[in-house]
Design a protein around this motif. Structure first.
Motif, short mmCIF file in Angstrom:
data_model
loop_
_atom_site.label_atom_id
_atom_site.label_comp_id
_atom_site.label_asym_id
_atom_site.label_seq_id
_atom_site.Cartn_x
_atom_site.Cartn_y
_atom_site.Cartn_z
N GLU A 1 27.82 93.08 13.94
CA GLU A 1 26.94 92.22 13.99
C GLU A 1 27.10 91.15 15.22
O GLU A 1 28.15 90.87 15.45
CB GLU A 1 26.78 91.37 12.77
CG GLU A 1 25.88 91.55 11.45
CD GLU A 1 26.05 90.54 10.40
OE1 GLU A 1 26.76 89.97 10.20
OE2 GLU A 1 24.92 90.81 9.56
N ILE A 2 26.00 91.05 15.81
CA ILE A 2 26.16 89.96 16.90
C ILE A 2 25.04 89.18 16.52
O ILE A 2 23.94 89.52 17.06
CB ILE A 2 26.35 90.53 18.37
CG1 ILE A 2 27.47 91.51 18.77
CG2 ILE A 2 26.19 89.25 19.36
CD1 ILE A 2 27.54 91.86 19.91
N ALA A 3 25.27 87.82 16.32
CA ALA A 3 24.12 86.94 15.87
C ALA A 3 24.36 85.55 16.28
O ALA A 3 25.53 85.26 16.52
CB ALA A 3 23.71 87.31 14.16
N LYS A 4 23.22 84.95 16.16
CA LYS A 4 23.05 83.38 16.36
C LYS A 4 23.45 82.64 15.00
O LYS A 4 22.51 82.89 13.99
CB LYS A 4 21.69 83.22 16.91
CG LYS A 4 21.65 81.86 17.64
CD LYS A 4 19.95 81.80 17.67
CE LYS A 4 19.44 81.54 19.01
NZ LYS A 4 18.05 81.46 19.19
N LEU A 5 24.45 81.99 15.18
CA LEU A 5 24.87 81.13 13.72
C LEU A 5 23.72 80.20 13.43
O LEU A 5 23.73 79.97 12.31
CB LEU A 5 26.15 80.41 14.08
CG LEU A 5 27.34 81.48 14.11
CD1 LEU A 5 28.59 80.75 14.73
CD2 LEU A 5 27.57 81.92 12.74
N SER A 6 23.10 79.49 14.19
CA SER A 6 22.06 78.66 13.93
C SER A 6 20.93 79.14 12.85
O SER A 6 20.47 78.57 12.13
CB SER A 6 21.33 77.99 15.28
OG SER A 6 20.70 79.11 15.77
N TRP A 7 20.82 80.53 13.05
CA TRP A 7 19.65 81.19 12.21
C TRP A 7 20.36 81.13 10.81
O TRP A 7 19.65 80.60 9.90
CB TRP A 7 19.54 82.60 12.67
CG TRP A 7 18.58 83.16 11.71
CD1 TRP A 7 16.99 82.79 11.40
CD2 TRP A 7 18.73 84.53 11.08
NE1 TRP A 7 16.69 83.68 10.45
CE2 TRP A 7 17.74 84.91 10.07
CE3 TRP A 7 19.84 85.54 11.00
CZ2 TRP A 7 17.50 85.92 9.16
CZ3 TRP A 7 19.72 86.24 10.00
CH2 TRP A 7 18.63 86.59 9.41
N PHE A 8 21.69 81.62 10.53
CA PHE A 8 22.10 81.42 9.09
C PHE A 8 22.25 79.90 8.68
O PHE A 8 22.10 79.63 7.57
CB PHE A 8 23.38 82.04 9.20
CG PHE A 8 23.58 83.59 9.31
CD1 PHE A 8 23.10 84.31 8.08
CD2 PHE A 8 23.76 84.14 10.63
CE1 PHE A 8 23.20 85.80 8.56
CE2 PHE A 8 23.96 85.29 10.60
CZ PHE A 8 23.53 86.05 9.73
#
Ligand code: GDP
Ligand code: MN
Length: 385
Positions: free
Chosen positions: A272-279
């Motif tokens: 996964e490469i993702a934006k932590l602010s979404w979580f």
């Protein structure tokens, strides 16, 4: 699955194509590799670190955060440091983020887990696996060592990258305003998530969320829909026991469920490469809370992959998702091999066409790539070897 095509054709392009030298001139993103592991997995972790260093991080030097519910021993820590020159941090996970929450009766949960073991549900009988899935679903991004980061790239033991990645995927995600990136989508084992869809769709309905186009990726197409008695999974009593918030979940309206059944598709979350602010957003937290309070992380064996995926379905649009189809990637038995990778340069082997590999095929393939790596040892060459 059809919706992958939908993502890739309608909204999403490969970030960078063709051969190129790694461009490291821009400043790094605020990002880190996140690796959850146990001491006994050291060999598998080394394999993964070697691979990502060789194919990406020797140019970009992103830091690593290693997390463990236990304590990393000095062998683990010292060995890892030998394989990267990047900053590395090791963290222990607070028991509050791991294991049974205080509102669940551990006896009931343990019985539920034992039952799943008896039913031979994959990892169903392993309490630690349930804890891991729940940690990756609702807690990793709250760990203190991740607070300073805005982006993460998940790394697991025993993975392999086949192609050089000569651009910074974080910067591309930022530039194109993406939230979540994947490289493999597969179908979940039904018996691990019999009721996950009911809760995820209840979340959507309770919060009056209308699909932004991604939800459909997870809906079983009409013509394949079979209304069979065995497919109607009644909510197990145990799931509701000791669940203070169940009253807030409306009864499932059979009319509303019409045409909406989970097709078991999910982004395979070991990459996964993702934006932590979404979580970290309230919406995701609400989603996690609702799923968590159902007891499904224990009484069923909900994986973090379908959890992340269904949250994305409820909260994101296809344009927020990036399919890293140019990343050659393998995790134990399943792989994604970009079509352009080896074909032009070396004879094509049957195993390169496969998406699932047995031990023998994996060994052969490793040897194949080793040979090729040796040939290319000194040059950067094409992104895809
Ligand atoms: P699979 O990929 O679904 O077969 O599951 P894995 O065994 O690879 O587990 C997924 C990730 O969680 C890997 O990074 C493991 O190292 C990690 N993991 C699984 N169980 C535990 C555990 O009990 N403790 C720790 N610290 N890590 C775990
Ligand atoms: Mn794994």
């Amino acid at each position: 699955p059809p919706a992958i095509r939908k993502i890739s054709e309608d909204h999403d392009k490969v970030f960078v194509t063709g051969c190129l030298e790694p461009d490291t001139s821009q400043p790094r993103a605020n990002a880190a590799f996140v690796v959850l592991a146990r001491n006994k997995e050291l060999d598998g972790v080394i394999q993964s670190v070697k691979s990502i260093e060789r194919h990406f991080n020797r140019w970009y030097h992103y830091p690593y955060v290693f997390l463990n519910d236990g304590e990393f021993n000095s062998t683990f820590k010292e060995t890892i440091m030998n394989y990267t020159s990047s900053p590395v941090e090791f963290g222990q996970i607070d028991p509050k983020m791991w294991g049974f929450p205080d509102w669940i009766d551990p006896k009931v949960a343990k019985e539920g887990i034992a039952k799943q073991g008896d039913a031979a549900i994959m990892y169903g009988g392993m309490e630690s696996y349930h804890a891991m899935c729940r940690f990756y679903s609702g807690f990793f991004y709250k760990h203190e060592l991740l607070q300073k980061y805005e982006w993460y790239w998940r790394l697991e033991p025993e993975i392999k990258y086949f192609c050089d990645i000569t651009y910074d995927p974080f910067l591309k995600m930022i530039e194109t305003n993406k939230t979540y990136g994947f490289t493999i989508a597969v179908k979940e084992l039904k018996e691990t998530v019999p009721n996950i869809w009911r809760y995820a769709s209840a979340y959507k309905r309770v919060n009056n969320l209308t699909s932004q186009g991604l939800w459909e990726m997870f809906v079983e197409p009409q013509e394949e829909k079979k209304v069979e008695e065995e497919d109607k999974h009644p909510l197990p009593e145990e799931i509701l026991r000791g669940d203070p918030s169940h009253a807030s979940i409306p009864e499932i309206d059979p009319e509303a469920m019409e045409g909406e059944k989970y097709n078991m598709c999910h982004f395979w979350s070991n990459f996964e490469i993702a934006k932590l602010s979404w979580f970290r957003s309230q919406a995701y937290e609400d989603f996690f809370q609702m799923m968590d309070r159902s007891g499904g992380f224990w009484m069923e064996r909900w994986g973090d992959a379908p959890i992340h995926s269904l949250a994305a379905g409820a909260l994101l649009a296809p344009r927020d998702i990036h399919y890293f189809r140019d990343f050659g990637y393998r995790h134990t038995t399943i792989q994604h091999c970009p079509a352009n990778a080896p074909a032009r340069q070396m004879p094509r082997h049957p195993f390169l066409e496969k998406t699932t590999l047995d031990l023998k095929a994996r060994k052969e393939e490793d040897e194949y790539w080793e040979t090729w790596d040796a040939v290319k040892e000194n040059g950067v060459g094409c992104r895809c070897k």
